[in-house]
Design a protein around this motif. Structure first.
Motif, PDB file in Angstrom:
ATOM      1  N   GLU A  16     -27.743 -26.156 -24.702  1.00  0.00           N
ATOM      2  CA  GLU A  16     -28.782 -25.629 -25.588  1.00  0.00           C
ATOM      3  C   GLU A  16     -28.359 -25.683 -27.056  1.00  0.00           C
ATOM      4  O   GLU A  16     -29.171 -25.975 -27.937  1.00  0.00           O
ATOM      5  N   THR A  17     -27.108 -25.375 -27.331  1.00  0.00           N
ATOM      6  CA  THR A  17     -26.644 -25.276 -28.715  1.00  0.00           C
ATOM      7  C   THR A  17     -26.053 -26.574 -29.248  1.00  0.00           C
ATOM      8  O   THR A  17     -25.953 -26.752 -30.464  1.00  0.00           O
ATOM      9  N   GLY A  18     -25.635 -27.457 -28.358  1.00  0.00           N
ATOM     10  CA  GLY A  18     -24.935 -28.665 -28.784  1.00  0.00           C
ATOM     11  C   GLY A  18     -23.568 -28.369 -29.359  1.00  0.00           C
ATOM     12  O   GLY A  18     -23.000 -29.183 -30.099  1.00  0.00           O
ATOM     13  N   ALA A  19     -23.012 -27.219 -29.030  1.00  0.00           N
ATOM     14  CA  ALA A  19     -21.727 -26.802 -29.603  1.00  0.00           C
ATOM     15  C   ALA A  19     -20.606 -27.713 -29.146  1.00  0.00           C
ATOM     16  O   ALA A  19     -20.574 -28.165 -28.002  1.00  0.00           O
ATOM     17  N   GLN A  20     -19.678 -27.957 -30.065  1.00  0.00           N
ATOM     18  CA  GLN A  20     -18.483 -28.730 -29.727  1.00  0.00           C
ATOM     19  C   GLN A  20     -17.355 -27.846 -29.210  1.00  0.00           C
ATOM     20  O   GLN A  20     -16.364 -28.339 -28.673  1.00  0.00           O
ATOM     21  N   GLU A  21     -17.513 -26.511 -29.367  1.00  0.00           N
ATOM     22  CA  GLU A  21     -16.424 -25.610 -29.007  1.00  0.00           C
ATOM     23  C   GLU A  21     -16.990 -24.237 -28.655  1.00  0.00           C
ATOM     24  O   GLU A  21     -18.003 -23.806 -29.221  1.00  0.00           O
ATOM     25  N   VAL A  22     -16.323 -23.556 -27.728  1.00  0.00           N
ATOM     26  CA  VAL A  22     -16.662 -22.188 -27.347  1.00  0.00           C
ATOM     27  C   VAL A  22     -15.457 -21.312 -27.640  1.00  0.00           C
ATOM     28  O   VAL A  22     -14.338 -21.627 -27.223  1.00  0.00           O
ATOM     29  N   MET A  23     -15.684 -20.214 -28.369  1.00  0.00           N
ATOM     30  CA  MET A  23     -14.607 -19.275 -28.670  1.00  0.00           C
ATOM     31  C   MET A  23     -14.875 -17.962 -27.934  1.00  0.00           C
ATOM     32  O   MET A  23     -15.918 -17.333 -28.129  1.00  0.00           O
ATOM     33  N   VAL A  24     -13.948 -17.567 -27.097  1.00  0.00           N
ATOM     34  CA  VAL A  24     -14.117 -16.398 -26.236  1.00  0.00           C
ATOM     35  C   VAL A  24     -13.484 -15.183 -26.898  1.00  0.00           C
ATOM     36  O   VAL A  24     -12.347 -15.244 -27.387  1.00  0.00           O
ATOM     37  N   THR A  25     -14.223 -14.059 -26.912  1.00  0.00           N
ATOM     38  CA  THR A  25     -13.769 -12.872 -27.644  1.00  0.00           C
ATOM     39  C   THR A  25     -13.662 -11.631 -26.760  1.00  0.00           C
ATOM     40  O   THR A  25     -13.836 -10.513 -27.219  1.00  0.00           O
ATOM     41  N   THR A  26     -13.382 -11.811 -25.494  1.00  0.00           N
ATOM     42  CA  THR A  26     -13.425 -10.723 -24.514  1.00  0.00           C
ATOM     43  C   THR A  26     -12.378  -9.641 -24.762  1.00  0.00           C
ATOM     44  O   THR A  26     -11.233  -9.934 -25.097  1.00  0.00           O
ATOM     45  N   SER A  27     -12.788  -8.376 -24.569  1.00  0.00           N
ATOM     46  CA  SER A  27     -11.874  -7.235 -24.578  1.00  0.00           C
ATOM     47  C   SER A  27     -12.128  -6.408 -23.323  1.00  0.00           C
ATOM     48  O   SER A  27     -13.280  -6.229 -22.925  1.00  0.00           O
TER      49      SER A  27
END
Length: 339
Positions: free
Chosen positions: A303-314
Motif C-alpha cells: 500500500e505504501t510502496g515503502a522501501q523500509e520498515v522500522m519497528v518501534t515495539t516496547s
C-alpha cells in the motif's frame, strides 16, 4: 510466505523504556544489548530516540547513546530516531554527528525531527517553545550546510569534523514534515502503521513533491510502527498491553510511567476514559503469529510502496521482546549476520 518483502529493509528503533523496579541505567544498557541482538538477526539499522524529562524513558541524549551502540556493534547501521532539531543549535548537531561518523565511518545515520519538549516545563528548561518547531525547515537547511560547507547563516565558521563528511540524513514526520523532507530531497521516516489513510496521504504528498538533492536522487520511504510477534495471536496482543496502559496513564494523569507487567495491568481498575485510551492503544498494531505478521506487513508495504520498515515495539518482558524480534526476522526472511 510471499516473496513480496524481498528487498525491503527492516530496522529497529528503541526508546530505552524503563520497567517497574528498574533504573534508567539498566534501560540504557538493555538498549545496547538489544542492538547487538538485532544486529546478529540481520536488521539493517538500529536507532535510538530523544526524550527530555519523560518518566519511563531513559533515552535523553541520542548521540551519546548512539556512540555506545556503535561501539558495541560492528555491522548494523546506527542512528537517531531522532534528534529533535528545534531543541538544539544545528552547528552542535553537525559536530556531534561528525564525531560519530569519524569514529564509526560508513555506519551512522542522522535522523532528525521537529518536535519540542513534552511539557511546558520541559520546553522552558530547554529554552524553547512550541513555535520553535515552525523553524524546522530553516534549521534543517543550516544543518545540512554544515556538512557541505555551504551554510550561510554564520560566515567563516566551519563544523569540525563534520564538514566534508557524508552522514545520511532522514526526516522524521507524522504528516506535515513530509513536505519539508520532499523539498529538501531527503528520505522520509513516517508512522504509524495504524493511521493508514493519513499515512498514505503523507507518503503520496512526499513522493509528488520530492526534489532530487545531493543527499537522495529519488524518494525513499521508511514506515514506522509497532510490530509484535509470538506463538499465538493472543500472546502477541499481550505484548502490547504494557505500552497501551502507559499511554492511557499519561493521557489521563499526565505522567508517562515505566512499563508494568501485563498481568497486573489486566487487573487494574480503570476509569471509562482510561479504558478508552487503553483499548485504543491496543488497536491497529501489526501483531500475531509469524504468518499473520508477514501477511500484514506485505499489505502495508504494498500500500505504501515503502522501501523500509522500522519497528518501534516496547513491552515489559525483555525476553519476550527479543523473541518477537527473532520471530519477525524469520517471518520476513532476514539473513542472520552470525550465520
Amino acid at each position: 510466505m510471499s516473496t513480496f518483502l524481498d528487498g525491503v529493509r527492516f530496522s529497529v528503533l528503541d526508546r530505552s523504556r524503563t520497567r517497574e523496579g528498574e533504573d534508567p541505567a539498566q534501560a540504557l544498557r538493555a538498549t545496547v544489548r538489544l542492538a547487538q541482538e538485532v544486529e546478529a538477526l540481520g536488521y539493517h539499522r538500529f536507532w535510538v530516540s530523544e526524550h527530555h524529562g519523560v518518566p519511563g524513558v531513559a533515552g535523553s541524549a541520542p548521540t551519546v547513546l548512539a556512540a555506545a551502540v556503535a561501539a558495541a556493534t560492528s555491522a548494523v547501521r546506527v542512528g537517531t530516531g531522532g534528534v529533535m532539531l528545534p531543541n538544539h543549535r544545528p552547528l552542535v548537531v553537525a559536530e556531534q554527528f561528525g564525531v560519530l561518523e569519524a569514529l564509526f565511518p560508513g555506519r551512522i545515520d542522522m535522523g532528525v525531527g521537529r518536535s519540542v519538549g513534552f511539557t511546558d516545563g520541559v520546553r522552558r528548561a530547554l529554552g524553547r517553545d512550541k513555535d520553535d518547531a515552525d523553524r524546522f525547515g530553516e534549521q534543517l537547511a543550516e544543518l545540512l550546510g554544515w556538512f557541505t560547507g555551504e551554510q550561510t547563516a554564520h560566515p567563516r565558521v566551519h563544523a569540525r569534523p563534520a564538514e566534508g563528511l557524508r552522514v545520511p540524513p532522514f526526516v522524521l514526520a507524522t504528516g506535515e514534515g513530509a513536505g519539508i523532507a520532499a523539498a529538501a530531497g531527503l528520505p522520509l521516516v513516517i508512522g504509524d502503521l495504524r493511521g493508514r489513510e493519513r499515512l498514505l496521504t503523507a507518503v503520496d504528498t512526499y513522493r509528488a513533491a520530492f526534489r532530487p538533492s545531493p543527499w537522495a536522487a529519488e524518494p525513499y520511504v521508511v514506515v514506522a510502527g509497532t510490530v509484535a510477534v509470538a506463538a499465538t495471536e493472543a500472546e502477541a496482543r499481550r505484548l502490547l498491553v504494557p505500552e497501551a496502559w502507559s499511554l492511557a496513564h499519561s493521557r489521563t494523569l499526565g505522567v508517562f510511567p515505566p512499563l508494568a507487567p501485563p498481568e497486573r495491568i489486566e487487573g487494574l481498575p480503570m476509569t471509562e476514559k482510561q479504558r478508552g485510551f487503553y483499548e485504543a492503544g491496543l488497536g491497529g498494531h501489526v501483531h500475531g503469529t509469524e504468518e499473520q505478521v508477514a501477511e500484514a506487513l506485505e499489505r502495508a508495504v504494498k500500500e505504501t510502496g515503502a522501501q523500509e520498515v522500522m519497528v518501534t515495539t516496547s513491552t515489559y518482558d525483555r525476553a519476550a521482546l527479543s523473541e518477537s524480534y527473532r520471530r519477525l526476522a524469520r517471518a520476513v526472511g532476514l539473513t542472520p549476520r552470525d550465520a
